[in-house]
Motif scaffolding. Structure first.
Motif: not given
Lengths: 180, 120
Positions: A111, A129-130, A132-135, A137-138, A141-142, B72
């Motif tokens: 990463k 892109s992150i 938009k595409n991640t929840e 809850s992961e 935060g990816a 988010k």
């Protein structure tokens, strides 16, 4: 008692204005942020620099809080972390060090290498892109936090891993913010 | 419809969602420990509001700071507002805060809602 003098000298030689070692919680995060803000206010720091430092500190501290809870239920209670702020004439340094599981090392390495390979526009695209595409809850935060730290600091993220034992490594992360 | 009114704290924003007075505003600092939990009442409120919104909803964001976990959830709030006809986002940023301006621009590229940018 010489270690006290040594510690003081170490802090001075690395221009550290704040060092915190121990357990990290949201309450501690707020206290550390408040102290750093007061320090920057009293030295008349520019508001744009203050905002960037605050930003990087939050992501750094909240990362530690998240990862601390991951290691908490393990047998070894020694999962305390360290956080430091350095202040040089021309830049601030935000440093964190915290234990992580060894299997996380290659993931973090990848990463951070990716983030460091990108320029300003590349980081902006990765951020979008992150988000938009991640929840959320992961956990972690990816890596959104790292991307934001790289964007706000305007510098590459410096990092190193130090293997503690067969299960854990110490993850050290350093970002610097230019004082304009 | 009930008013959602949350006082701001050092790590959570002030929120007023008041249909009868047509005030829809999130302002201050957002770095809660659990952003999903914090924003859930806001998302619930908007979902209920979407059944009978006012003709023109002007939703104000006047944030001084938000962390990535909040970003988010802010996108989730914007996505929920996307389905409400006549919604405009008023995105305020401090006049020397380029990062907050850019953050608003990025959000505006991620959702199909008109944004108006204002300084304070």
């Amino acid at each position: 008692m010489k270690y006290i003098y040594d510690m003081h000298q170490t802090m001075l030689s690395h221009s550290l204005i704040l060092v915190y070692e121990g357990e990290f919680t949201q309450e501690i995060t707020k206290s550390v942020l408040a102290m750093a803000e007061r320090n920057m206010d009293s030295s008349g720091e520019e508001s744009s620099v203050k905002r960037k430092v605050f930003n990087v500190m939050v992501e750094c501290l909240q990362n530690i809080v998240k990862h601390a809870s991951e290691l908490k239920d393990q047998d070894n209670p020694n999962h305390s972390a360290i956080f430091m702020i350095g202040k040089e004439d021309d830049h601030y340094i935000i440093i964190s060090g915290n234990p992580i599981k060894n299997d996380v090392v290659p993931i973090l390495q990848e990463k951070l290498d990716k983030i460091n390979s990108l320029d300003r526009d590349g980081l902006k695209e990765l951020y979008k892109s992150i988000i938009k595409n991640t929840e959320i809850s992961e956990k972690g935060g990816a890596g959104l936090g790292f991307v934001d730290m790289a964007r706000k600091s305007g510098n590459k993220l410096q990092f190193e891993f130090h293997e503690i034992d067969t299960e854990k490594s110490f993850f050290m992360l350093k970002s610097s913010i230019v004082r304009s | 419809m009930d008013i959602l009114n949350l006082e701001g704290t050092e790590d959570t924003p002030k929120i007023i969602l008041d249909k009868s007075n047509e005030i829809f505003e999130i302002s201050g600092r957002s770095l809660p420990e659990d952003s999903a939990e914090f924003y859930q009442p806001v998302l619930d409120w908007i979902e209920q509001y979407s059944n009978a919104p006012v003709a023109a909803t002007e939703f104000v964001f006047k944030l001084e700071y938000f962390n990535t976990a909040s970003s988010k959830l802010i996108l989730d709030v914007l996505s929920a507002l996307e389905d409400i006809d006549g919604t405009t986002i008023l995105w305020y940023f401090h006049e020397d805060d380029e990062d907050m301006e850019e953050a608003g621009e990025e959000f505006s590229e991620l959702v199909e809602i008109p944004f108006e940018f204002k300084t304070y």
